[in-house]
Design a protein around this motif. Structure first.
Motif, mmCIF file in Angstrom:
data_model
loop_
_atom_site.group_PDB
_atom_site.id
_atom_site.type_symbol
_atom_site.label_atom_id
_atom_site.label_comp_id
_atom_site.label_asym_id
_atom_site.label_seq_id
_atom_site.Cartn_x
_atom_site.Cartn_y
_atom_site.Cartn_z
ATOM 1 N N GLU A 8 -19.923 18.058 -10.580
ATOM 2 C CA GLU A 8 -18.859 17.156 -10.997
ATOM 3 C C GLU A 8 -17.888 17.866 -11.940
ATOM 4 O O GLU A 8 -16.678 17.621 -11.919
ATOM 5 N N LEU A 11 -15.567 19.962 -9.813
ATOM 6 C CA LEU A 11 -14.569 19.107 -9.163
ATOM 7 C C LEU A 11 -13.492 18.680 -10.156
ATOM 8 O O LEU A 11 -12.294 18.702 -9.843
ATOM 9 N N ALA A 14 -11.201 21.598 -10.819
ATOM 10 C CA ALA A 14 -10.281 21.835 -9.705
ATOM 11 C C ALA A 14 -9.113 20.853 -9.753
ATOM 12 O O ALA A 14 -7.947 21.245 -9.600
ATOM 13 N N ALA A 15 -9.417 19.575 -9.967
ATOM 14 C CA ALA A 15 -8.352 18.566 -10.030
ATOM 15 C C ALA A 15 -7.423 18.839 -11.203
ATOM 16 O O ALA A 15 -6.195 18.779 -11.068
ATOM 17 N N LYS A 17 -6.827 21.688 -12.709
ATOM 18 C CA LYS A 17 -6.027 22.892 -12.471
ATOM 19 C C LYS A 17 -4.809 22.543 -11.620
ATOM 20 O O LYS A 17 -3.708 23.036 -11.860
ATOM 21 N N CYS A 18 -5.001 21.681 -10.631
ATOM 22 C CA CYS A 18 -3.888 21.268 -9.776
ATOM 23 C C CYS A 18 -2.831 20.495 -10.556
ATOM 24 O O CYS A 18 -1.656 20.501 -10.196
ATOM 25 N N VAL A 56 -13.316 27.625 -11.487
ATOM 26 C CA VAL A 56 -12.578 27.517 -10.228
ATOM 27 C C VAL A 56 -11.833 28.788 -9.844
ATOM 28 O O VAL A 56 -11.123 28.802 -8.845
ATOM 29 N N VAL A 61 -6.011 26.688 -5.821
ATOM 30 C CA VAL A 61 -7.069 25.684 -5.698
ATOM 31 C C VAL A 61 -6.489 24.476 -4.989
ATOM 32 O O VAL A 61 -5.363 24.056 -5.281
ATOM 33 N N PHE A 63 -7.562 20.452 -4.099
ATOM 34 C CA PHE A 63 -8.489 19.358 -4.395
ATOM 35 C C PHE A 63 -8.153 18.203 -3.468
ATOM 36 O O PHE A 63 -6.987 17.842 -3.308
ATOM 37 N N ALA A 65 -9.649 14.157 -2.271
ATOM 38 C CA ALA A 65 -10.595 13.062 -2.501
ATOM 39 C C ALA A 65 -10.147 11.846 -1.710
ATOM 40 O O ALA A 65 -8.946 11.605 -1.543
ATOM 41 N N ILE A 91 -4.475 14.638 -2.045
ATOM 42 C CA ILE A 91 -4.637 16.073 -1.862
ATOM 43 C C ILE A 91 -3.699 16.735 -2.866
ATOM 44 O O ILE A 91 -2.509 16.412 -2.919
ATOM 45 N N ARG A 93 -2.556 20.574 -4.808
ATOM 46 C CA ARG A 93 -2.587 22.029 -4.722
ATOM 47 C C ARG A 93 -2.105 22.629 -6.036
ATOM 48 O O ARG A 93 -1.033 22.266 -6.548
#
Length: 126
Positions: A8, A11, A14-15, A17-18, A56, A61, A63, A65, A91, A93
């Motif tokens: 988690e 995840l 990653a989110a 960082k985007c 990450v 990256v 992500f 969901a 989505i 990026r």
């Protein structure tokens, strides 16, 4: 500040960082088995603070969901009649800082429906 599972945390990293954010984390192995598992995965010091790059990497990256149950960020699955379902996804990026929201309508006949979902007539998971 909080605690949770390592997957988690990755995840969330990653989110974030985007979105241009930052996250730090630390593994909290519970017992010798989990500590050994960390070492076997190549972590020389499993209790050190991990940076966003540690979690990450420093490349691009992506992500993605899809909402299962409705929340503040995404709507959950909503059945439409007996043959269709609607889903909402996001989505993101990191490289382009692009955020895309996707609303999809799925045709259900011939697709596997999870157990416990017996009445698909206008059911919304909340």
């Amino acid at each position: 500040m909080g605690s949770g599972g390592a997957p988690e945390g990755v995840l969330a990293a990653a989110a974030l960082k985007c979105l241009g954010g930052e996250l730090q984390g630390r593994l909290l192995p519970e017992g010798p088995f989990e500590l050994q598992r960390c070492l076997m995965m190549g972590l020389d010091n499993p209790t050190r603070v991990l940076s966003m790059e540690d979690m990450v990497g420093n490349g691009d990256v992506i992500f993605a969901a899809t909402g299962v149950t409705s929340g503040e960020f995404l709507n959950g699955v909503r059945f439409i009649g007996k043959e269709r379902a609607e889903t909402h996804s996001v989505i993101m990026r990191a490289q382009s800082k692009t955020i895309r929201y996707i609303r999809s309508i799925h045709f259900l006949p011939g697709k596997e429906i999870p157990q416990g979902v017996s009445d698909r007539q206008n059911v919304a998971f909340m």
